[in-house]
Write an enzyme that holds these catalytic residues in place. Structure first.
Site, mmCIF file in Angstrom:
data_model
loop_
_atom_site.group_PDB
_atom_site.id
_atom_site.type_symbol
_atom_site.label_atom_id
_atom_site.label_comp_id
_atom_site.label_asym_id
_atom_site.label_seq_id
_atom_site.Cartn_x
_atom_site.Cartn_y
_atom_site.Cartn_z
ATOM 1 N N HIS A 70 -5.981 -10.056 54.320
ATOM 2 C CA HIS A 70 -7.335 -10.694 54.652
ATOM 3 C C HIS A 70 -7.127 -11.584 55.633
ATOM 4 O O HIS A 70 -6.125 -12.622 55.461
ATOM 5 C CB HIS A 70 -7.968 -10.932 53.231
ATOM 6 C CG HIS A 70 -7.331 -12.086 52.412
ATOM 7 N ND1 HIS A 70 -7.571 -13.384 52.666
ATOM 8 C CD2 HIS A 70 -6.568 -11.959 51.334
ATOM 9 C CE1 HIS A 70 -7.256 -13.905 51.771
ATOM 10 N NE2 HIS A 70 -6.503 -13.424 50.823
ATOM 11 N N ASP A 188 -2.861 -18.384 52.571
ATOM 12 C CA ASP A 188 -3.494 -17.269 51.720
ATOM 13 C C ASP A 188 -4.689 -16.815 52.680
ATOM 14 O O ASP A 188 -5.783 -17.438 52.622
ATOM 15 C CB ASP A 188 -3.655 -17.692 50.488
ATOM 16 C CG ASP A 188 -4.592 -16.836 49.729
ATOM 17 O OD1 ASP A 188 -4.690 -15.538 49.916
ATOM 18 O OD2 ASP A 188 -5.431 -17.117 48.769
ATOM 19 N N GLU A 220 -12.313 -11.687 51.870
ATOM 20 C CA GLU A 220 -11.589 -11.228 50.504
ATOM 21 C C GLU A 220 -12.132 -12.543 49.369
ATOM 22 O O GLU A 220 -11.972 -12.226 48.265
ATOM 23 C CB GLU A 220 -10.204 -11.394 50.842
ATOM 24 C CG GLU A 220 -9.427 -10.713 49.598
ATOM 25 C CD GLU A 220 -8.611 -12.030 48.651
ATOM 26 O OE1 GLU A 220 -8.044 -11.344 47.962
ATOM 27 O OE2 GLU A 220 -8.973 -13.028 49.047
ATOM 28 N N GLU A 221 -12.068 -13.710 49.667
ATOM 29 C CA GLU A 221 -12.330 -14.764 48.976
ATOM 30 C C GLU A 221 -13.668 -14.734 48.386
ATOM 31 O O GLU A 221 -13.753 -15.468 47.541
ATOM 32 C CB GLU A 221 -11.917 -16.150 49.799
ATOM 33 C CG GLU A 221 -10.466 -16.136 50.364
ATOM 34 C CD GLU A 221 -9.318 -16.429 49.227
ATOM 35 O OE1 GLU A 221 -9.769 -16.263 48.089
ATOM 36 O OE2 GLU A 221 -8.426 -16.583 49.550
ATOM 37 N N HIS A 330 -5.409 -22.215 47.836
ATOM 38 C CA HIS A 330 -6.663 -22.661 47.433
ATOM 39 C C HIS A 330 -6.800 -24.187 47.324
ATOM 40 O O HIS A 330 -7.505 -24.833 46.611
ATOM 41 C CB HIS A 330 -7.144 -21.947 46.050
ATOM 42 C CG HIS A 330 -7.319 -20.431 46.171
ATOM 43 N ND1 HIS A 330 -8.434 -19.777 45.804
ATOM 44 C CD2 HIS A 330 -6.673 -19.576 46.999
ATOM 45 C CE1 HIS A 330 -8.535 -18.674 46.172
ATOM 46 N NE2 HIS A 330 -7.547 -18.322 46.893
#
Length: 363
Positions: A70, A188, A220-221, A330
């Protein structure tokens, strides 16, 4: 074991990490991937900004092997402008909220320029005793971004601020080659995007038993939104999801560490969203052992990923998740290593090389 980094790969990782591309606003990351992918793939986008990279060697009559990563990163969005010129904001993805106060961010204005700001942290001089006691747990709804404006009118007229604009961490990639430490934002899953691109590049001149399609999926998040469209478009028979996965080696008791830095990619058996295809998972772990490749495996009690969507799409698609360990995902800063990136690419290329229609059916 020390690996000499490929400087072109490091530059690609840097450009992907530095791209300003939170969920829903992935354009910069997609532009970087297009630039690198055009060398070895036919490239197209859809309206969600999913990027499809089809190997130029595909024949159209072999099983389709989908690689996914992603392209979005956790970010923020301007919610409203307060009378004093500070900005209320909401999250794009699940932040570690205690990492937000007193950090630098970049806010996009109506002219497309990213301007600097600071997530305000109230000085202790002005805190009540209750606020001091709970200083590390301020909810995101109580935080504001200060761009230096003195009023709402100033923020709108002179800074060009408007609601709905994206906000990202003001962080730039750095690489300490001597110690193999990469620090940056968005690993990420930008480190996963880099692994996907490098895997496809290395396989681009090989005669495979599968047609290879890479997807840089979006949002995606925010609930794996982009991949829901992409998997239907690609219609693969098998898939591998790259991730930038949370390293646990600085928080966990030694016996329970399952995702350590510089130990190779992590293959998860399960998380909250998926039980990765068990026969496929074991096949890849056995292949790694046979080839002498570094790999880690884990059982996760939280988290989720695009693999869950792919696995239950169409008639059911065998899938595994190959994660590059990243410390402190994150939050604004992540730490990862070139060693783990390279080990991930080596594993993925061996998996794709080994795949046949008969093996896929066995999963």
């Amino acid at each position: 074991m020390k690996i000499k980094p490929d400087q072109n790969a490091v530059t690609m990782i840097q450009e992907l990490s530095d791209a300003k591309a939170p969920s829903g606003f992935e354009d910069e990351a997609v532009a970087v991937a297009k630039k690198y992918g055009a060398e070895f793939a036919d490239v197209e986008e859809d309206c969600l900004r999913n990027l499809y990279l089809r190997s130029k060697n595909n024949t159209g009559n072999k099983p389709v092997f989908m690689l996914d990563a992603h392209s979005d990163e956790v970010g923020l969005m301007v919610h409203s402008i307060k009378p004093n010129g500070t900005l209320r904001f909401v999250s794009l993805g699940g932040w570690s909220d205690n990492s937000l106060p007193a950090s630098k961010v970049l806010v996009r204005n109506k002219y497309g320029k990213f301007i600097p700001g600071v997530i305000a942290a109230k000085p202790p001089h002005f805190m009540t005793p209750a606020e001091r006691q709970n200083a590390g747990s301020t909810p995101i709804q109580s935080l504001v971004i200060d761009i230096g404006a003195t009023s709402k009118e100033d923020a709108v007229e002179n800074f060009g601020i408007r609601i709905g604009e994206p906000i990202i961490s003001d962080v730039h990639f750095s690489y300490d080659e001597e110690h193999d430490v990469m620090i940056g934002k968005g690993f990420d899953c930008r480190i996963g995007c880099a692994a996907l691109l490098e895997t496809m590049r290395r396989l681009s001149d090989e005669n495979l038993n599968v047609d290879l399609v890479g997807v840089l999926s979006t949002q995606e998040e925010l609930g794996e939104r982009g991949v829901k469209v992409a998997v239907g478009k690609v219609a693969p028979q098998i898939a591998l999801c790259f991730e930038g996965c949370p390293a646990d080696d600085t928080f966990t008791e030694p016996y329970a560490i399952q995702t350590a830095l510089k130990k190779g990619p992590m293959l998860r058996f399960m998380d909250k969203s998926i039980v990765c295809s068990p026969r496929y998972q074991r096949y890849v772990l056995d292949l790694a052992e046979e080839k002498g490749l570094a790999v880690q495996s884990s059982v996760r009690e939280g988290g989720g990923n695009n693999g869950a969507i792919i696995n239950t799409s169409l008639d059911g698609i065998p899938v595994i998740v190959v994660g590059v360990p990243v410390r402190y995902i994150h939050s604004h800063y992540g730490i990862t290593s070139y060693y783990d990136f390279e080990a991930t690419v080596q594993l993925a290329t061996e998996v794709v090389r080994s795949m046949t229609e008969e093996i896929i059916r066995s999963f």
